[in-house]
Design a protein around this motif. Structure first.
Motif, PDB file in Angstrom:
ATOM      1  N   THR A 107       0.748  -1.101   0.020  1.00 36.44           N
ATOM      2  CA  THR A 107      -0.198  -0.013  -0.008  1.00 36.44           C
ATOM      3  C   THR A 107       1.025   1.338   0.184  1.00 36.44           C
ATOM      4  OG1 THR A 107      -1.755  -1.184   1.255  1.00 36.44           O
ATOM      5  CG2 THR A 107      -1.878   1.128   1.167  1.00 36.44           C
ATOM      6  N   PRO A 108       0.521   2.128  -0.617  1.00 41.22           N
ATOM      7  CA  PRO A 108       1.539   3.565  -0.786  1.00 41.22           C
ATOM      8  C   PRO A 108       1.635   4.073   0.465  1.00 41.22           C
ATOM      9  CG  PRO A 108       0.070   3.571  -2.756  1.00 41.22           C
ATOM     10  CD  PRO A 108      -0.352   2.314  -1.957  1.00 41.22           C
ATOM     11  N   VAL A 109       2.675   4.580   0.708  1.00 42.43           N
ATOM     12  CA  VAL A 109       2.814   5.301   1.982  1.00 42.43           C
ATOM     13  C   VAL A 109       3.120   6.884   1.866  1.00 42.43           C
ATOM     14  CG1 VAL A 109       4.159   5.454   4.131  1.00 42.43           C
ATOM     15  CG2 VAL A 109       3.813   3.283   3.031  1.00 42.43           C
ATOM     16  N   ARG A 110       2.342   7.739   2.498  1.00 47.76           N
ATOM     17  CA  ARG A 110       2.568   9.264   2.393  1.00 47.76           C
ATOM     18  C   ARG A 110       3.456   9.617   3.727  1.00 47.76           C
ATOM     19  NH1 ARG A 110      -1.931   7.583  -0.098  1.00 47.76           N
ATOM     20  NH2 ARG A 110      -1.934   7.882  -2.311  1.00 47.76           N
ATOM     21  N   PRO A 111       4.595   9.969   3.636  1.00 49.99           N
ATOM     22  CA  PRO A 111       5.068  10.187   4.988  1.00 49.99           C
ATOM     23  C   PRO A 111       4.847  11.529   5.366  1.00 49.99           C
ATOM     24  CG  PRO A 111       6.642   9.780   3.640  1.00 49.99           C
ATOM     25  CD  PRO A 111       5.399   9.246   2.838  1.00 49.99           C
ATOM     26  N   SER A 112       5.022  12.293   6.361  1.00 48.77           N
ATOM     27  CA  SER A 112       5.099  13.358   6.939  1.00 48.77           C
ATOM     28  C   SER A 112       5.997  14.337   6.625  1.00 48.77           C
ATOM     29  CB  SER A 112       4.654  13.735   8.367  1.00 48.77           C
ATOM     30  OG  SER A 112       5.836  13.461   9.188  1.00 48.77           O
ATOM     31  N   GLY A 113       7.221  13.808   6.593  1.00 49.54           N
ATOM     32  CA  GLY A 113       8.661  14.161   6.194  1.00 49.54           C
ATOM     33  C   GLY A 113       9.371  14.947   7.267  1.00 49.54           C
ATOM     34  N   MET A 114       8.628  14.593   8.753  1.00 50.98           N
ATOM     35  CA  MET A 114       9.355  14.869  10.059  1.00 50.98           C
ATOM     36  C   MET A 114      10.609  13.866  10.068  1.00 50.98           C
ATOM     37  SD  MET A 114       7.125  17.203  10.673  1.00 50.98           S
ATOM     38  CE  MET A 114       7.982  17.923  11.739  1.00 50.98           C
ATOM     39  N   PRO A 115      11.829  14.807  10.709  1.00 46.38           N
ATOM     40  CA  PRO A 115      13.024  14.122  10.652  1.00 46.38           C
ATOM     41  C   PRO A 115      12.875  12.756  11.470  1.00 46.38           C
ATOM     42  CG  PRO A 115      13.271  16.360  11.376  1.00 46.38           C
ATOM     43  CD  PRO A 115      11.717  16.228  10.946  1.00 46.38           C
ATOM     44  N   ASP A 116      12.136  12.587  12.365  1.00 48.22           N
ATOM     45  CA  ASP A 116      12.131  11.365  13.453  1.00 48.22           C
ATOM     46  C   ASP A 116      11.103  10.041  12.849  1.00 48.22           C
ATOM     47  OD1 ASP A 116       9.800  12.910  13.702  1.00 48.22           O
ATOM     48  OD2 ASP A 116       9.708  12.475  16.074  1.00 48.22           O
ATOM     49  N   GLU A 117      10.788  10.392  11.654  1.00 51.01           N
ATOM     50  CA  GLU A 117       9.804   9.455  11.062  1.00 51.01           C
ATOM     51  C   GLU A 117      10.406   8.139  10.478  1.00 51.01           C
ATOM     52  OE1 GLU A 117       5.746   9.696   8.423  1.00 51.01           O
ATOM     53  OE2 GLU A 117       7.258  11.077   7.993  1.00 51.01           O
ATOM     54  N   ARG A 118       9.995   6.994  10.738  1.00 47.55           N
ATOM     55  CA  ARG A 118      10.575   5.989  10.185  1.00 47.55           C
ATOM     56  C   ARG A 118       9.461   5.200   9.172  1.00 47.55           C
ATOM     57  NH1 ARG A 118      15.830   4.969   9.412  1.00 47.55           N
ATOM     58  NH2 ARG A 118      14.988   2.776   9.842  1.00 47.55           N
ATOM     59  N   PRO A 119       9.131   5.609   8.000  1.00 50.19           N
ATOM     60  CA  PRO A 119       8.190   4.985   7.161  1.00 50.19           C
ATOM     61  C   PRO A 119       8.432   3.730   6.714  1.00 50.19           C
ATOM     62  CG  PRO A 119       8.950   7.070   6.129  1.00 50.19           C
ATOM     63  CD  PRO A 119      10.050   6.689   7.283  1.00 50.19           C
ATOM     64  N   LEU A 120       7.252   2.835   6.724  1.00 51.47           N
ATOM     65  CA  LEU A 120       7.512   1.408   6.605  1.00 51.47           C
ATOM     66  C   LEU A 120       6.499   1.019   5.454  1.00 51.47           C
ATOM     67  CD1 LEU A 120       7.271  -0.180  10.126  1.00 51.47           C
ATOM     68  CD2 LEU A 120       9.255   0.074   8.938  1.00 51.47           C
ATOM     69  N   SER A 121       7.080   0.199   4.327  1.00 56.52           N
ATOM     70  CA  SER A 121       6.178  -0.410   3.501  1.00 56.52           C
ATOM     71  C   SER A 121       6.189  -2.091   3.771  1.00 56.52           C
ATOM     72  CB  SER A 121       6.508  -0.321   1.931  1.00 56.52           C
ATOM     73  OG  SER A 121       6.607   1.183   1.856  1.00 56.52           O
ATOM     74  N   THR A 122       5.011  -2.511   3.604  1.00 58.93           N
ATOM     75  CA  THR A 122       4.916  -4.070   3.929  1.00 58.93           C
ATOM     76  C   THR A 122       4.168  -4.653   2.541  1.00 58.93           C
ATOM     77  OG1 THR A 122       2.621  -3.722   4.942  1.00 58.93           O
ATOM     78  CG2 THR A 122       4.490  -3.698   6.237  1.00 58.93           C
ATOM     79  N   ILE A 123       4.690  -5.719   2.122  1.00 59.66           N
ATOM     80  CA  ILE A 123       4.310  -6.363   0.806  1.00 59.66           C
ATOM     81  C   ILE A 123       3.926  -8.098   1.567  1.00 59.66           C
ATOM     82  CG2 ILE A 123       4.930  -7.426  -1.077  1.00 59.66           C
ATOM     83  CD1 ILE A 123       6.903  -5.180  -1.762  1.00 59.66           C
ATOM     84  N   VAL A 124       2.882  -8.548   1.238  1.00 63.53           N
ATOM     85  CA  VAL A 124       2.360  -9.775   1.748  1.00 63.53           C
ATOM     86  C   VAL A 124       2.879 -10.658   0.737  1.00 63.53           C
ATOM     87  CG1 VAL A 124       1.027 -11.345   2.438  1.00 63.53           C
ATOM     88  CG2 VAL A 124       0.838  -9.237   3.402  1.00 63.53           C
ATOM     89  N   ILE A 125       3.962 -11.631   0.846  1.00 60.22           N
ATOM     90  CA  ILE A 125       4.129 -12.543  -0.067  1.00 60.22           C
ATOM     91  C   ILE A 125       3.052 -13.643  -0.123  1.00 60.22           C
ATOM     92  CG2 ILE A 125       5.865 -14.150  -0.857  1.00 60.22           C
ATOM     93  CD1 ILE A 125       7.706 -12.470   0.567  1.00 60.22           C
ATOM     94  N   GLY A 126       2.280 -13.585  -1.339  1.00 62.34           N
ATOM     95  CA  GLY A 126       1.406 -14.631  -1.304  1.00 62.34           C
ATOM     96  C   GLY A 126       1.529 -16.091  -0.845  1.00 62.34           C
TER      97      GLY A 126
END
Length: 160
Positions: A107-126
């Motif tokens: 699912t696309p992630v739209r981060p806030s851009g804050m320095p302490d943010e650590r965005p994650l993307s997850t992909i479920v392998i079928g």
């Protein structure tokens, strides 16, 4: 007024006028937030069908108080299986489509851009994913439609 007084006034007044009218020598630049994917442990391991691939995005943010962070979208997809790493590389170079490929998408992630943010993307392998090598493609799309992308190879093992 004598010529010497005019010259003197010109020497004193012109720099002041020039300083008031001076524009910046180039466009104002603001350092932007840079997103890169992924941490080595995210891709340097063996996955199995049904597992979740978690991608940890790295954020490099300048220290600028009061700066408005850019709006970006982080995406990731996993396509495969390929029999060899060479097959993955050939497919990314525009070789004809390989039959039987599947794509798993985060699912696309739209981060806030804050320095302490650590965005994650997850992909479920079928759960029915075939073993082999999968092409992981990540991208960062900015609010001005500029994009950057990267790729890695992820290996999926047969079910135990």
């Amino acid at each position: 007024m004598s010529v010497s007084r005019v010259r003197l006034l010109t020497c004193l007044v012109m720099p002041l006028l020039a300083a008031c009218a001076t524009e910046p020598s180039g466009p104002a630049t603001t350092a932007s937030v840079i997103y890169t994917c992924c941490e080595a442990p995210d891709v340097d391991r063996l996955y199995q069908p049904g597992q979740t691939l978690t991608l940890h995005w790295t954020v490099e943010s300048p220290e600028e108080p009061g700066r408005t962070p850019p709006q970006v979208e982080l995406t990731a997809r996993l396509t495969g299986p390929f029999a060899t790493v060479g097959d993955v590389k050939a497919a990314t170079e525009g070789t004809p489509t390989v039959p039987g490929l599947v794509t798993f998408t985060a699912t696309p992630v739209r981060p806030s851009g804050m320095p302490d943010e650590r965005p994650l993307s997850t992909i479920v392998i079928g759960p029915d994913a075939k073993p082999g090598y999968y092409n992981l493609v990540t991208s960062v799309v900015g609010d001005d439609n500029t994009a950057s992308s990267g790729g890695s190879i992820v290996r999926v093992a047969p079910k135990p």
